[in-house]
Motif scaffolding. Structure first.
Motif: not given
Length: 297
Positions: A243-254, A288-297
């Motif tokens: 839930a919190g990952a996207k807010a802490h990732l750079n675009p293109g991150g994982a 497993f891996l979730l890309t920045y684009e696949a993450l919710p938020g």
């Protein structure tokens, strides 16, 4: 004072240890997979012999005090049912040695296996990885491995346990990586610097479901429960991390998450996410891996 013993050689002690471990029905998986490997490790470690060189010493006759020292270690392993790493205060991952004790789980991570290859091609060129975050760091082994394989990486590592961070701090200092690895005490993302963003987030979080927790062998029950237990379905902490990952990732991150044997619970908890399962030596259902684009938020 040393006592007399009919056990005279390394071979004698090795045979005796295997018999004792098998008779006691010990569980393994904290660096050794079976009674023989664990007996060899504990015997060589106690005798201060090279851990990768057994054959030349098998028939060496030992001093009485050396025999006694090994027998004491064998009995401790049998009677206390703790991981061998808690007896020797060391664990190994991919050629690196880490200090461990009962304040942390014994390092064993398929994320470490993936890091050994730089997580390529899933996170891009190893030479270009910059800021990295690791959640639930425990002994600090994964940030140290990451720092070895990603030369430009600057790594923040978080744990909620001050005891675990004391161990991590020791390991970071042992590898002289204080300038590249920063340790934070707190709950997941909460203690991080405001606005911090990362190219990669790594985590080997508590993920064992409660039914499995109750069935764990004594050696695993000896590890800190907080580092293993993930709630009824094992996903309590994983949900919050995602839930919190996207807010802490750079675009293109994982985000890379280890979940052990909880593949079915991951699929049930996150049916709508585009999860990429990464192949490791135990199969393709452990990490497993979730890309920045696949993450919710």
């Amino acid at each position: 004072m040393a006592t007399s013993s009919p056990l005279l050689t390394v071979r004698d002690l090795l045979r005796f240890a295997v018999s004792r471990f098998t008779q006691a029905k010990l569980s393994f998986g904290h660096g050794s997979a079976n009674a023989y490997d664990e007996a060899a490790y504990l015997t060589l470690h106690t005798l201060h012999l090279p851990l990768d060189t057994l054959d030349p010493f098998l028939d060496a006759r030992l001093l009485p005090e050396e025999v006694d020292a090994v027998l004491q270690v064998i009995e401790r392993r049998v009677t206390e049912r703790v991981p061998a790493a808690y007896i020797t205060n060391e664990a190994f991952m991919h050629g690196l040695r880490f200090y461990v004790d009962s304040r942390v789980i014994v390092p064993r991570s398929f994320v470490g296996e993936l890091l050994h290859e730089g997580l390529e091609p899933w996170v891009g060129d190893s030479a270009e990885i910059g800021p990295v975050l690791e959640l639930c760091t425990g002994s600090g082994c994964l940030p140290i491995i990451a720092a070895h394989v990603w030369p430009k990486a600057r790594i923040d590592a978080v744990d909620i346990s001050p005891d675990a961070l004391a161990v991590a701090r020791r390991n970071v200092a042992d590898y002289k990586m204080e300038d590249r690895i920063s340790l934070y005490e707190g709950d997941l993302y909460a203690p991080l610097p405001a606005g911090a963003k990362y190219d990669v987030i790594l985590t080997n979080p508590p993920y064992v479901n409660e039914t499995s927790m109750q069935a764990l062998p004594a050696e695993y029950q000896a590890e800190p429960r907080i580092a293993l237990a993930g709630g009824d379905d094992g996903m309590d902490v994983v949900r919050r991390i995602i839930a919190g990952a996207k807010a802490h990732l750079n675009p293109g991150g994982a985000l890379v998450v280890e979940i052990g044997n909880e593949h079915a619970n991951v699929q049930a908890a996150f049916p709508d996410l585009e999860i990429v399962w990464l192949p490791v030596s135990a199969g393709d259902e452990q990490v497993f891996l979730l890309t920045y684009e696949a993450l919710p938020g």
